[in-house]
Design a protein around this motif. Structure first.
Motif, PDB file in Angstrom:
ATOM      1  N   ILE A   1       5.019 -12.906   4.773  1.00 21.44           N
ATOM      2  CA  ILE A   1       5.800 -11.816   4.185  1.00 21.44           C
ATOM      3  C   ILE A   1       4.877 -10.706   3.704  1.00 21.44           C
ATOM      4  N   LEU A   2       3.754 -11.075   3.091  1.00 20.20           N
ATOM      5  CA  LEU A   2       2.771 -10.072   2.665  1.00 20.20           C
ATOM      6  C   LEU A   2       2.194  -9.340   3.871  1.00 20.20           C
ATOM      7  N   LEU A   3       1.921 -10.067   4.948  1.00 20.10           N
ATOM      8  CA  LEU A   3       1.408  -9.444   6.168  1.00 20.10           C
ATOM      9  C   LEU A   3       2.413  -8.454   6.740  1.00 20.10           C
ATOM     10  N   VAL A   4       3.677  -8.839   6.782  1.00 24.05           N
ATOM     11  CA  VAL A   4       4.718  -7.947   7.304  1.00 24.05           C
ATOM     12  C   VAL A   4       4.844  -6.700   6.437  1.00 24.05           C
TER      13      VAL A   4
ATOM     14  N   SER B   1      -3.238  -4.875  -1.868  1.00 23.88           N
ATOM     15  CA  SER B   1      -2.139  -5.824  -1.686  1.00 23.88           C
ATOM     16  C   SER B   1      -2.645  -7.238  -1.431  1.00 23.88           C
ATOM     17  N   GLY B   2      -3.866  -7.365  -0.904  1.00 21.18           N
ATOM     18  CA  GLY B   2      -4.409  -8.696  -0.624  1.00 21.18           C
ATOM     19  C   GLY B   2      -5.397  -9.196  -1.655  1.00 21.18           C
ATOM     20  N   ALA B   3      -5.684  -8.415  -2.687  1.00 24.08           N
ATOM     21  CA  ALA B   3      -6.661  -8.817  -3.707  1.00 24.08           C
ATOM     22  C   ALA B   3      -6.134  -9.991  -4.518  1.00 24.08           C
TER      23      ALA B   3
ATOM     24  N   SER C   1      -0.217 -11.975  -3.738  1.00 25.04           N
ATOM     25  CA  SER C   1      -1.422 -12.752  -3.438  1.00 25.04           C
ATOM     26  C   SER C   1      -1.637 -13.855  -4.466  1.00 25.04           C
ATOM     27  N   VAL C   2      -1.349 -13.566  -5.745  1.00 18.13           N
ATOM     28  CA  VAL C   2      -1.462 -14.589  -6.792  1.00 18.13           C
ATOM     29  C   VAL C   2      -0.400 -15.669  -6.600  1.00 18.13           C
TER      30      VAL C   2
END
Length: 274
Positions: free
Chosen positions: A252-255, A212-214, A230-231
């Motif tokens: 939002i990605l962290l959550v 998810s973080g790549a 991430s992009v």
């Protein structure tokens, strides 16, 4: 107690303070250390929630992470089992091959897949030489290309946790199940797999978080038509120069990642109760 001071200082300096700054930026605060609470708003979160495009990007990010984690689990489990249970002379070689992605790194692996999957790459050249295709296949800039590359680069992080748990399982439990009449498949499903579920869960979470973080691999193998969060963060920060919205997307990605972690912990806790 004194030993906790440097650890606490490290976490505060490199995790908590940056997280606080990103949180302020996501609420519209200028990217600076001066505090202006009157500037704060939820405008960027409203922009995200009202945009079907970004909601789809979030969904695609989560689905890609889950798909890569599932595929990696299926492929890594037999390898981990071989490394722990086998006495083959090829065991050392398999260990070496398993650790190669960690040694090579994501950038070099991405370059390799660009060469393999390109229009003039290895696969298209081979298929053309065999007379199977007349025109090059569009293998690059697709979701499968991203998934294959990510499975390759993160494979080790699934094998090692599973192998660590399998190593602590007493082989006599499997032999006892066999002696009681259970076949190999039933022994695996009723004994080995449940006892190794902790390693599978740890590897699944590690793979999901990294997927998810790549950034590099989804950006180069997925192209502009297959975007993950991430992009989008990189685009907003480096291209659109909208750092506040990039900060909101980051949170939002962290959550989303922490939600998957919470769900996994809930599932693991329910298994312990049962």
């Amino acid at each position: 107690m004194k030993l906790l001071v440097p650890v606490t200082a490290f976490l505060a300096l490199f995790y908590l303070i940056p997280l606080a700054l990103i949180t302020l930026m996501s609420a519209g605060h200028p990217p600076s250390f001066s505090l202006g609470l009157g500037l704060l708003s939820l405008e960027h979160y409203a922009k995200f929630l009202s945009s079907p495009y970004y909601l789809k990007v979030l969904l695609d990010t989560v689905l890609l992470g889950l798909a890569v984690a599932f595929i990696t689990t299926i492929l890594a489990y037999p390898v981990a089992y071989f490394l722990v249970r086998s006495r083959s002379r090829y065991r050392g070689f398999v260990y070496f091959v398993t650790l190669i992605p960690m040694a090579v790194g994501m950038n070099m692996i991405t370059l390799g897949w660009l060469i393999i999957l390109g229009r003039n790459g290895f696969i298209n050249t081979l298929l053309d030489a065999l007379g199977i295709i007349d025109q090059p296949l569009g293998l690059l800039y697709t979701w499968p290309a991203m998934a294959v590359g990510l499975v390759n680069v993160i494979f080790t992080f699934m094998v090692l946790p599973i192998a660590a748990v399998l190593k602590n399982i007493d082989p006599s439990l499997e032999r006892a199940a066999r002696n009681l009449g259970a076949g190999p498949v039933r022994t695996f499903l009723m004994v080995t797999l449940p006892l190794s579920a902790e390693g599978v869960a740890a590897g699944f979470l590690a793979v999901f978080m990294q997927t998810s973080g790549a950034l590099v691999m989804p950006l180069l193998l997925g192209g502009t038509s297959n975007t993950v969060l991430s992009v989008s963060i990189w685009e907003q920060y480096a291209v659109a120069n909208d750092r506040n919205f990039a900060a909101a997307l980051s949170l939002i990605l962290l959550v989303a990642a922490l939600s998957v972690l919470w769900l996994q912990l809930k599932i693991s806790k329910s298994r312990e109760v049962l």
